[in-house]
Structures are given as C-alpha cells and as structure tokens.
Write a protein that holds these residues in place. Sequence first.
Motif, PDB file in Angstrom:
ATOM      1  N   LEU A   1      -3.243  12.280   6.467  1.00 14.39           N
ATOM      2  CA  LEU A   1      -4.146  11.326   5.831  1.00 14.39           C
ATOM      3  C   LEU A   1      -3.675   9.925   6.188  1.00 14.39           C
ATOM      4  O   LEU A   1      -2.489   9.612   6.074  1.00 14.39           O
ATOM      5  CB  LEU A   1      -4.137  11.508   4.317  1.00 14.39           C
ATOM      6  CG  LEU A   1      -4.430  12.918   3.796  1.00 14.39           C
ATOM      7  CD1 LEU A   1      -4.263  12.970   2.278  1.00 14.39           C
ATOM      8  CD2 LEU A   1      -5.821  13.359   4.195  1.00 14.39           C
TER       9      LEU A   1
ATOM     10  N   ARG B   1       0.375  16.544   5.262  1.00 13.64           N
ATOM     11  CA  ARG B   1       0.296  17.653   4.314  1.00 13.64           C
ATOM     12  C   ARG B   1       0.989  18.886   4.889  1.00 13.64           C
ATOM     13  O   ARG B   1       1.311  18.936   6.070  1.00 13.64           O
ATOM     14  CB  ARG B   1      -1.167  17.955   4.003  1.00 13.64           C
ATOM     15  CG  ARG B   1      -1.849  16.784   3.327  1.00 13.64           C
ATOM     16  CD  ARG B   1      -3.336  16.924   3.209  1.00 13.64           C
ATOM     17  NE  ARG B   1      -3.770  18.295   3.041  1.00 13.64           N
ATOM     18  CZ  ARG B   1      -4.946  18.641   2.588  1.00 13.64           C
ATOM     19  NH1 ARG B   1      -5.814  17.733   2.255  1.00 13.64           N
ATOM     20  NH2 ARG B   1      -5.283  19.902   2.470  1.00 13.64           N
TER      21      ARG B   1
ATOM     22  N   THR C   1       0.835  -1.204   0.000  1.00 15.09           N
ATOM     23  CA  THR C   1       0.000   0.000   0.000  1.00 15.09           C
ATOM     24  C   THR C   1       0.867   1.250   0.000  1.00 15.09           C
ATOM     25  O   THR C   1       0.551   2.234  -0.677  1.00 15.09           O
ATOM     26  CB  THR C   1      -0.959  -0.001   1.198  1.00 15.09           C
ATOM     27  OG1 THR C   1      -1.708  -1.226   1.197  1.00 15.09           O
ATOM     28  CG2 THR C   1      -1.916   1.166   1.140  1.00 15.09           C
TER      29      THR C   1
ATOM     30  N   ALA D   1       0.996   4.299  -2.738  1.00 15.91           N
ATOM     31  CA  ALA D   1       0.917   5.717  -2.356  1.00 15.91           C
ATOM     32  C   ALA D   1       2.076   6.495  -2.976  1.00 15.91           C
ATOM     33  O   ALA D   1       1.872   7.593  -3.508  1.00 15.91           O
ATOM     34  CB  ALA D   1       0.926   5.852  -0.837  1.00 15.91           C
TER      35      ALA D   1
ATOM     36  N   TYR E   1      -4.100   4.494   2.312  1.00 19.45           N
ATOM     37  CA  TYR E   1      -4.164   4.924   0.914  1.00 19.45           C
ATOM     38  C   TYR E   1      -5.076   3.993   0.134  1.00 19.45           C
ATOM     39  O   TYR E   1      -4.971   2.771   0.227  1.00 19.45           O
ATOM     40  CB  TYR E   1      -2.783   4.927   0.249  1.00 19.45           C
ATOM     41  CG  TYR E   1      -2.895   5.276  -1.222  1.00 19.45           C
ATOM     42  CD1 TYR E   1      -3.118   6.578  -1.611  1.00 19.45           C
ATOM     43  CD2 TYR E   1      -2.864   4.287  -2.190  1.00 19.45           C
ATOM     44  CE1 TYR E   1      -3.287   6.902  -2.950  1.00 19.45           C
ATOM     45  CE2 TYR E   1      -3.022   4.593  -3.532  1.00 19.45           C
ATOM     46  CZ  TYR E   1      -3.237   5.905  -3.899  1.00 19.45           C
ATOM     47  OH  TYR E   1      -3.415   6.221  -5.218  1.00 19.45           O
ATOM     48  N   ARG E   2      -5.973   4.607  -0.616  1.00 18.43           N
ATOM     49  CA  ARG E   2      -6.780   3.930  -1.627  1.00 18.43           C
ATOM     50  C   ARG E   2      -6.685   4.772  -2.884  1.00 18.43           C
ATOM     51  O   ARG E   2      -6.518   5.996  -2.812  1.00 18.43           O
ATOM     52  CB  ARG E   2      -8.233   3.804  -1.187  1.00 18.43           C
ATOM     53  CG  ARG E   2      -8.427   2.704  -0.134  1.00 18.43           C
ATOM     54  CD  ARG E   2      -9.840   2.632   0.307  1.00 18.43           C
ATOM     55  NE  ARG E   2     -10.044   3.837   1.144  1.00 18.43           N
ATOM     56  CZ  ARG E   2     -11.159   4.171   1.720  1.00 18.43           C
ATOM     57  NH1 ARG E   2     -12.211   3.456   1.559  1.00 18.43           N
ATOM     58  NH2 ARG E   2     -11.251   5.248   2.448  1.00 18.43           N
ATOM     59  N   GLU E   3      -6.798   4.122  -4.026  1.00 16.36           N
ATOM     60  CA  GLU E   3      -6.677   4.835  -5.291  1.00 16.36           C
ATOM     61  C   GLU E   3      -7.629   6.036  -5.303  1.00 16.36           C
ATOM     62  O   GLU E   3      -8.791   5.925  -4.949  1.00 16.36           O
ATOM     63  CB  GLU E   3      -6.990   3.905  -6.463  1.00 16.36           C
ATOM     64  CG  GLU E   3      -6.596   4.509  -7.782  1.00 16.36           C
ATOM     65  CD  GLU E   3      -6.568   3.497  -8.898  1.00 16.36           C
ATOM     66  OE1 GLU E   3      -6.813   3.907 -10.038  1.00 16.36           O
ATOM     67  OE2 GLU E   3      -6.291   2.318  -8.625  1.00 16.36           O
ATOM     68  N   GLY E   4      -7.092   7.179  -5.676  1.00 17.81           N
ATOM     69  CA  GLY E   4      -7.867   8.406  -5.736  1.00 17.81           C
ATOM     70  C   GLY E   4      -7.749   9.282  -4.513  1.00 17.81           C
ATOM     71  O   GLY E   4      -8.162  10.440  -4.525  1.00 17.81           O
ATOM     72  N   ASP E   5      -7.177   8.735  -3.432  1.00 17.77           N
ATOM     73  CA  ASP E   5      -7.060   9.511  -2.189  1.00 17.77           C
ATOM     74  C   ASP E   5      -6.252  10.786  -2.360  1.00 17.77           C
ATOM     75  O   ASP E   5      -6.481  11.765  -1.652  1.00 17.77           O
ATOM     76  CB  ASP E   5      -6.424   8.677  -1.077  1.00 17.77           C
ATOM     77  CG  ASP E   5      -7.401   7.715  -0.414  1.00 17.77           C
ATOM     78  OD1 ASP E   5      -8.609   7.762  -0.744  1.00 17.77           O
ATOM     79  OD2 ASP E   5      -6.956   6.932   0.445  1.00 17.77           O
ATOM     80  N   TYR E   6      -5.291  10.787  -3.259  1.00 19.34           N
ATOM     81  CA  TYR E   6      -4.400  11.937  -3.395  1.00 19.34           C
ATOM     82  C   TYR E   6      -4.768  12.828  -4.591  1.00 19.34           C
ATOM     83  O   TYR E   6      -4.043  13.727  -4.937  1.00 19.34           O
ATOM     84  CB  TYR E   6      -2.952  11.485  -3.538  1.00 19.34           C
ATOM     85  CG  TYR E   6      -2.406  10.698  -2.350  1.00 19.34           C
ATOM     86  CD1 TYR E   6      -3.050  10.673  -1.122  1.00 19.34           C
ATOM     87  CD2 TYR E   6      -1.226   9.988  -2.462  1.00 19.34           C
ATOM     88  CE1 TYR E   6      -2.544   9.960  -0.053  1.00 19.34           C
ATOM     89  CE2 TYR E   6      -0.704   9.271  -1.394  1.00 19.34           C
ATOM     90  CZ  TYR E   6      -1.374   9.258  -0.195  1.00 19.34           C
ATOM     91  OH  TYR E   6      -0.849   8.558   0.859  1.00 19.34           O
ATOM     92  N   ASP E   7      -5.924  12.556  -5.184  1.00 19.60           N
ATOM     93  CA  ASP E   7      -6.318  13.310  -6.376  1.00 19.60           C
ATOM     94  C   ASP E   7      -6.449  14.808  -6.137  1.00 19.60           C
ATOM     95  O   ASP E   7      -6.215  15.621  -7.036  1.00 19.60           O
ATOM     96  CB  ASP E   7      -7.629  12.772  -6.959  1.00 19.60           C
ATOM     97  CG  ASP E   7      -7.446  11.432  -7.667  1.00 19.60           C
ATOM     98  OD1 ASP E   7      -6.273  11.014  -7.853  1.00 19.60           O
ATOM     99  OD2 ASP E   7      -8.460  10.825  -8.031  1.00 19.60           O
ATOM    100  N   LYS E   8      -6.829  15.203  -4.945  1.00 19.67           N
ATOM    101  CA  LYS E   8      -7.037  16.631  -4.661  1.00 19.67           C
ATOM    102  C   LYS E   8      -5.779  17.336  -4.170  1.00 19.67           C
ATOM    103  O   LYS E   8      -5.813  18.515  -3.879  1.00 19.67           O
ATOM    104  CB  LYS E   8      -8.164  16.796  -3.651  1.00 19.67           C
ATOM    105  CG  LYS E   8      -9.503  16.347  -4.188  1.00 19.67           C
ATOM    106  CD  LYS E   8     -10.595  16.524  -3.189  1.00 19.67           C
ATOM    107  CE  LYS E   8     -11.925  16.029  -3.770  1.00 19.67           C
ATOM    108  NZ  LYS E   8     -13.008  16.097  -2.801  1.00 19.67           N
TER     109      LYS E   8
END
Length: 113
Positions: A101, A95, A12, A16, A104-111
């Motif tokens: 955070l 951050r 995981t 990430a 981690y799952r896919e899309g968690d860091y998109d923002k």
Amino acid sequence: MLTLYMINTCDTCRKARKALDEKALLYKTHDLRKDGLSAALLEHILNRVPLVDVMNKRSKTWRELSDDEKNYDANSARQLLLTYPTLLKRPLLERDDGTILIGYREGDYDKLG
C-alpha cells in the motif's frame, strides 16, 4: 508480519505508525534514511508496485533535482531512488500477502488485521 517502509521524521509516516499501533497490529519498520534502500529492496518493491506510483514528485528532493535528472527512464529512475531514497513515496506498507500500500490517509488501514 507487516513491514512499514518509512522515514522517522515524516509526518505521514508517523500517522501511519499511530494507526497501526491503535489497531494493535504487529509490524516492523524499515527507515529508508537510517536502514537505507538497497538495490535488492528497491527491486522487491518495484516487483509489487509500478515505478511511476512510487516516485515522489512532490518531495523537496524532487524539486532540487536538475531538469536532466527529472527526465528519467526506468534505469535512471532506479539509480535516482538508490541515490535519493527520499524520492520514494512513503509510507509503504507491505502486507503478509506481498501487496504494498502506497502512502497513508486516515482509514487506509481499517481493513487490516
């Protein structure tokens, strides 16, 4: 700068890192096995996220604990985490604003970024 608290051998954590790299985000890593988990770093993390949220009860380390160790309070939990850093859920991404955070799952860091 972002800080990724992780373990190099964790799948995981690798995902990430890949997500951060793909977004071309600057970050530094802190390997909990190699770099360790000091009392100061643990308190830094716990000042940002609740203890119950960072205790990894799905880990092999957790399963190997005695029943007495699993019946913890805030103080004994801190000692467990210092003794067994792999009990800390990972990855943890801190951050720039100090928020952390968990996992981690896919899309968690998109923002991010």
